[in-house]
Every structure is written in C-alpha cells, then in structure tokens.
Design an enzyme around this catalytic site. Structure first.
Site, mmCIF file in Angstrom:
data_model
loop_
_atom_site.group_PDB
_atom_site.id
_atom_site.type_symbol
_atom_site.label_atom_id
_atom_site.label_comp_id
_atom_site.label_asym_id
_atom_site.label_seq_id
_atom_site.Cartn_x
_atom_site.Cartn_y
_atom_site.Cartn_z
ATOM 1 C CB CYS A 122 -0.917 0.063 1.216
ATOM 2 S SG CYS A 122 -1.977 -1.349 1.448
ATOM 3 C CG HIS A 137 -1.424 3.464 4.536
ATOM 4 N ND1 HIS A 137 -1.376 2.167 4.074
ATOM 5 C CD2 HIS A 137 -0.776 3.446 5.727
ATOM 6 C CE1 HIS A 137 -0.736 1.417 4.945
ATOM 7 N NE2 HIS A 137 -0.376 2.159 5.959
#
Ligand SMILES: *[C@@H]1O[C@H](CO)[C@@H](O)[C@H](O)[C@H]1NC(C)=O
Ligand SMILES: *[C@@H]1O[C@H](CO)[C@@H](O)[C@H](O)[C@H]1NC(C)=O
Ligand SMILES: *[C@@H]1O[C@H](CO)[C@@H](O)[C@H](O)[C@H]1NC(C)=O
Length: 547
Positions: free
Chosen positions: A70, A126
């Site tokens: 990610c 994130h």
C-alpha cells in the site's frame, strides 16, 4: 506568409483551449484487489458488472505495474517517483510511526490545484499522519472524509495493529463519531456522490476515492459486508471467499454510482476515470482477504506478477481509441505526469520524476514511453526486481518463499453474466454517451484480457539461492526460469539493476512511537506528534495544536 501561419496556429491553439475545458479526474483505488477478482480478467465466480462496464468502454491496462504494498504504491501515485527514490520502499506506515511521505515532495493534488482544480480525498490516505503537515488537507486536498492508517474494520472504523487499537475515521480534522457503525463503502459512495452533485462545474474536479475494500480488517472479523450481499454468492463454497465477494460487490456498486453521478451532473463526457488496485491481492498469508491473482504468481508484498501487476482500467470519452486492451508497459508513477499533462499542465516542469506522460500512448494506442519498470529494491528484505522489455529479473523473496506459488487456482468456475454488465448502473450511464460496446465486442475484449498459461516445461526458480529470469511476454505466470539458458540477458539485467541500485535513497522507516498509541489519546489515531503527553497525567493532553 509565415507570420500569417503562426497567427493562425496560435488562434487555433487558443480556440482549442477554450472549447476543451480541463477534464475532471476521478481516481478509484481498490485496496488489495487481485488480478483475477474482476470479471474482465476472466473470473466467473464474482461479478463486477460496473467495473467491467467501465473497463470495456475504456481501455483495459494489461501491463499496469504497481508497487507490491500500500504505502509505497500510493507514494508513487502521488509523487510520480519510484518508492526507492523517496525512501518509501520498505513496507507500510503504521499509525503510531513518526514518519510520512517526505514533506519535500510535491504531490498530485497540489499540482492540480495550481491548475484550478477542486480536490477531494475520500477514504484511505496511508501516507503519514504523525503531524498535521503530513495530512491530506495540508498536502493539496480541499477535503478528506475517511481514514489515515492502512486499514479499518468496515463497520466500527477501528484499526488494530502493532498491539495497538484505535478509531480512525474523520471528516477533515474532526473525528467522525457519527459515522460509527455505518458500512465504510457506503460512506465513501454517498460522500462521492455528494461531492459530485455539489461541484461547481465552472472549475475542474479532482476526486480520489480510495476504498478500504477489499483490504482485510481486524482479526475478529477480517472480511465484512452487509449480510444480505453474501446471499448473492451462495455458489461460492469457501465462506471467506464468499464474504470477499460481498465486499467486492459493494465496491463495484460504488463504482456504478460514481459513474452515474458524473453523468447526471453533466461531468462524465469530460472526465477521466482511472480504476486501479494499489497492489496485488492478499490471496494467502499476510493480510489474507481471500483474493485471487491466479494464474499470476505470488501475492501482495511479493515481487511476482501477482503482487505487482495491478488490475486497472482507464475510461475517458477524451481517449481517441476506446474499448480495447492496452498492452503497453505502464507504471503507477506514470499517472502524475499523465494526468497533469491531460489537465493542461506543463509536464516539462516535472523534473526528477520516474513517471512518463502516457496520455498519447493510451489515447492513440502508441508505443509506451517506458521500456523498463523497477518493481522495488529493498535491502531490508533482501529483494529486488526489474523488468526491461519482456525480461524480468527477480532476486530474493519475502516470507522465505512461503507465498511464492499460484494460489486459488479453482476460482474461475461459474457463469459470466453479461446481462448484469449491460444492465449495470455504470453501463447505462456510459451508454447515454454512446460509448458502451455490444456483447460480442465485450466477449472479444475479455478474451484478450484473460491471461492463459501452459504449465508445461516448468523450470524451477529458487530466488533465495540465485536471481531468476523470466520472459514475461511468453510466460506471464513466471513458470520457466531462464537464468541458466539466457546468461547474457541475465548479466545485462544484473548490470542494470546495480546501476539503478546506486540511485536508491535509504528507507525512511522509523520505529513505532509508544506515544502514538491510541490508548493515550482517547483511543484515537491522529497527528500525535503535534501534542505532548503530560507526565503527571499520562492520558491527558498538555498542549494542543490540532489541524
Ligand atoms: C460557480 O462558480 C462561478 C465562478 O466562480 C460563479 O460565478 C457561479 O455563481 C458558481 N455557481 C454556483 C451555482 O455556485
Ligand atoms: C502449475 O502447476 C503447479 C503445480 O502442479 C500448480 O500448483 C499451479 O497452480 C500451476 N500454475 C498454473 C499457472 O497453471
Ligand atoms: C545495492 O547496493 C548495496 C550497497 O550500497 C548493496 O549492499 C546491495 O547488495 C545492492 N543491491 C543490489 C540489488 O544490487
């Protein structure tokens, strides 16, 4: 004569600029979605009618490479750089980790804002939340509804990681307690539709919908969708896979509603919609969500094709040639220059990036601007992989090779429901622009987008012992290691890898900071670095400086 020509040309250019307003740009990012989870790559087991409609009406990006996990993937998308060049190459950012994407990096929404765009992030960030400077609204986004860490439970919006546990859902800087208990995908969908409805069409829109689906949540119930959705997939016997199908169905529904909202609000005809996963599916092992990358090899956080060849499609009425499979080599870092260029930005100011402007490549089906992709070089895990033309070199592996195989080979059973696609919300909206292909065309595109591999003459690769070499064009499933039979190519690839290796910036990971533990902060993940813990009152906040 020459003068007249110049005057005419500049008048035409001006005219062009006036009639073609900058496009609306919509990025829909799926989390941990596998290669074979979508219908357009050949899965019959799970129906993704809206995503499929978008893909068939647009261009299926068959060689779209992403980072294997990610944070690095999102960093590349936002900066146009390989994670090895921003220090983001090693693993993810944890909620209590005092780091973020370096503040020296200028990112996509900042560039687009300079061109007059309104910019909205819905869903996952994130890329760091240590201090407010790292948060989306300080990095070019006008608004953010969603979460800042890597994953959440789809209903309670908490994240359990590193022995910590905290709530992680916000509207801009406010904690969104009122959304507790509401299904995350529905929140994103409603918010996206609202943003589109309220958007003033006199300026262009940049909307990034970064889903939490289909990432697994917390260990107590990692895969969650509304119960009634599971019933659509009673033919799937594996319960986790059935639930995964439900989570994906909700994501697919969201894609349909976003496309529909763009159409009803008069924005679709001038939009660019990119659908992509951030990395391959977590078919087994770490973060397992029952996804499938079959027949590609490996899983999320491996450098096999199953980890880095990301499901992706681009839709835009502005593309000259639509409804086809694009086989050009692309990397997720290409989107910054590609979208900035398509928005009318001067791409030549983007110095020092690894991405290429691939708009013409994709629009007119031309040769890719790149001939190589650096998948990663990560000394901490001892892994590296690079693709040059059809050749891929892979050295080392993660998890001692435990997830290096071909998982979920039985995921192609079932019936492909083409009528579901034609009747989908997305297809009906796209049909209003006259861009929806017919069923025969769809089936031929689907055939071209299905990877088929023959399991004959396998040549074993042991990446922990020696680097392996594959011909990805002929062997996309990485079954035949040609390191011994092609020593010259192997040598050339190793030389190139060590050249690239010289440009690597050391990873900027930091140990998790115990002060970031949500237990000190009302059970909340947030920009804890802006606050001090009081010694006399360890659960209290001494000085405040919130965003
Ligand atoms: C949209 O923006 C333009 C230019 O700023 C403004 O003139 C117009 O009133 C706005 N429309 C709405 C509905 O707010
Ligand atoms: C190839 O064969 C192996 C071993 O039988 C099997 O596990 C794998 O699923 C097959 N891979 C493909 C891509 O067919
Ligand atoms: C990259 O360079 C470092 C030293 O700077 C070395 O330790 C490492 O093995 C090299 N990695 C590759 C893949 O060449």
């Amino acid at each position: 004569m020459l003068l007249l020509y110049v005057m005419l040309a500049s008048a035409l250019a001006l005219c062009d600029a006036l009639v073609s307003n900058p496009p609306n740009i919509v990025l829909i990012i799926a989390d941990d979605l596998g290669w074979d989870d979508v219908g357009f790559h050949g899965s019959n087991e799970i129906w993704t009618p809206n995503i499929d409609a978008l893909a068939y009406a647009g261009v299926i990006l068959q060689h779209h490479y992403v980072a294997p996990i990610c944070t690095p993937s999102r960093a590349a998308l936002m900066t146009g750089k390989y994670p090895i060049h921003t220090g983001m190459q090693h693993g993810v950012i944890y909620g209590a980790e005092p780091r973020g994407l370096p503040l020296s990096e200028k990112i996509l929404p900042q560039y687009l804002k300079e061109l007059g765009y309104k910019t909205h992030l819905i869903g996952k960030w994130h890329l760091g939340s240590y201090k407010k400077e790292y948060l989306p609204r300080h990095r070019g986004f006008d608004s953010h509804t969603g979460f800042i860490t890597g994953k959440i439970d789809m209903y309670d919006h908490t994240n359990a990681e590193k022995g910590m546990w905290g709530f992680d859902f916000r509207r801009d800087s406010a904690v969104a307690h009122d959304l507790f208990g509401k299904y995350a995908t529905d929140i994103y969908t409603n918010e996206a539709v609202k943003v589109i409805r309220e958007h003033n069409g006199s300026v262009p829109l940049f909307l990034m919908v970064a889903h939490s689906a289909v990432h697994s949540g917390n260990p107590y119930e990692p895969i969650r969708a509304p119960e009634h959705v599971y019933d659509k997939f009673n033919h799937i016997k594996d319960r986790q896979r059935q639930k995964f199908a439900g989570v994906l169905w909700k994501l697919d529904e969201s894609v349909g509603k976003v496309v529909e909202a763009l159409q009803t609000n008069g924005l679709l005809h001038n939009s660019i919609i990119l659908f992509t996963t951030d990395n391959g599916g977590a078919a087994a092992g770490f973060n397992s969500n029952a996804a499938s990358n079959f027949p590609l090899r490996g899983v999320k956080n491996t450098l096999w094709e199953g980890g880095v060849r990301g499901v992706s499609a681009l839709f835009s009425p502005r593309l000259v040639s639509n409804s086809r499979v694009a086989t050009q080599q692309l990397h997720i870092s290409d989107w910054l220059p590609t979208l900035y260029g398509a928005a009318g930005g001067d791409v030549s100011i983007l110095s020092n990036i690894d991405g290429f402007n691939q708009w013409e490549t994709l629009s007119k089906d031309l040769k890719s601007k790149r001939s190589s992709v650096v998948h990663n070089i990560d000394e901490n895990w001892g892994i590296a992989a690079i693709t040059i033309d059809q050749w891929k070199l892979i050295s080392g592996t993660t998890y001692h090779g435990e997830w290096d195989g071909w998982h979920n080979s039985n995921r192609r059973d079932g019936e492909y429901k083409i009528d579901l696609i034609m009747q989908s919300t997305a297809a009906r909206a796209i049909a209003k622009l006259g861009l929806m292909p017919d069923k025969n065309k769809i089936m031929s595109i689907r055939d071209a987008a299905s990877v088929k591999c023959s399991n004959d003459s396998v040549i074993i690769c042991k990446p922990l012992e020696a680097p392996c070499l594959f011909n990805i064009k002929e062997d996309p499933c990485e079954l035949r290691n040609l390191a011994e039979s092609e020593p010259e190519i192997l040598h050339k690839m190793l030389t190139e890898l060590s050249e690239v290796n010289r440009t690597v910036v050391p990873p900027n990971n930091k140990p998790v900071d115990p002060h970031g533990d949500p237990k000190y902060w009302g059970q909340l993940y947030f920009n804890f670095g802006d606050f001090e813990l009081s010694n006399s009152n360890p659960t209290g906040i001494k000085s405040c400086n919130n965003s």
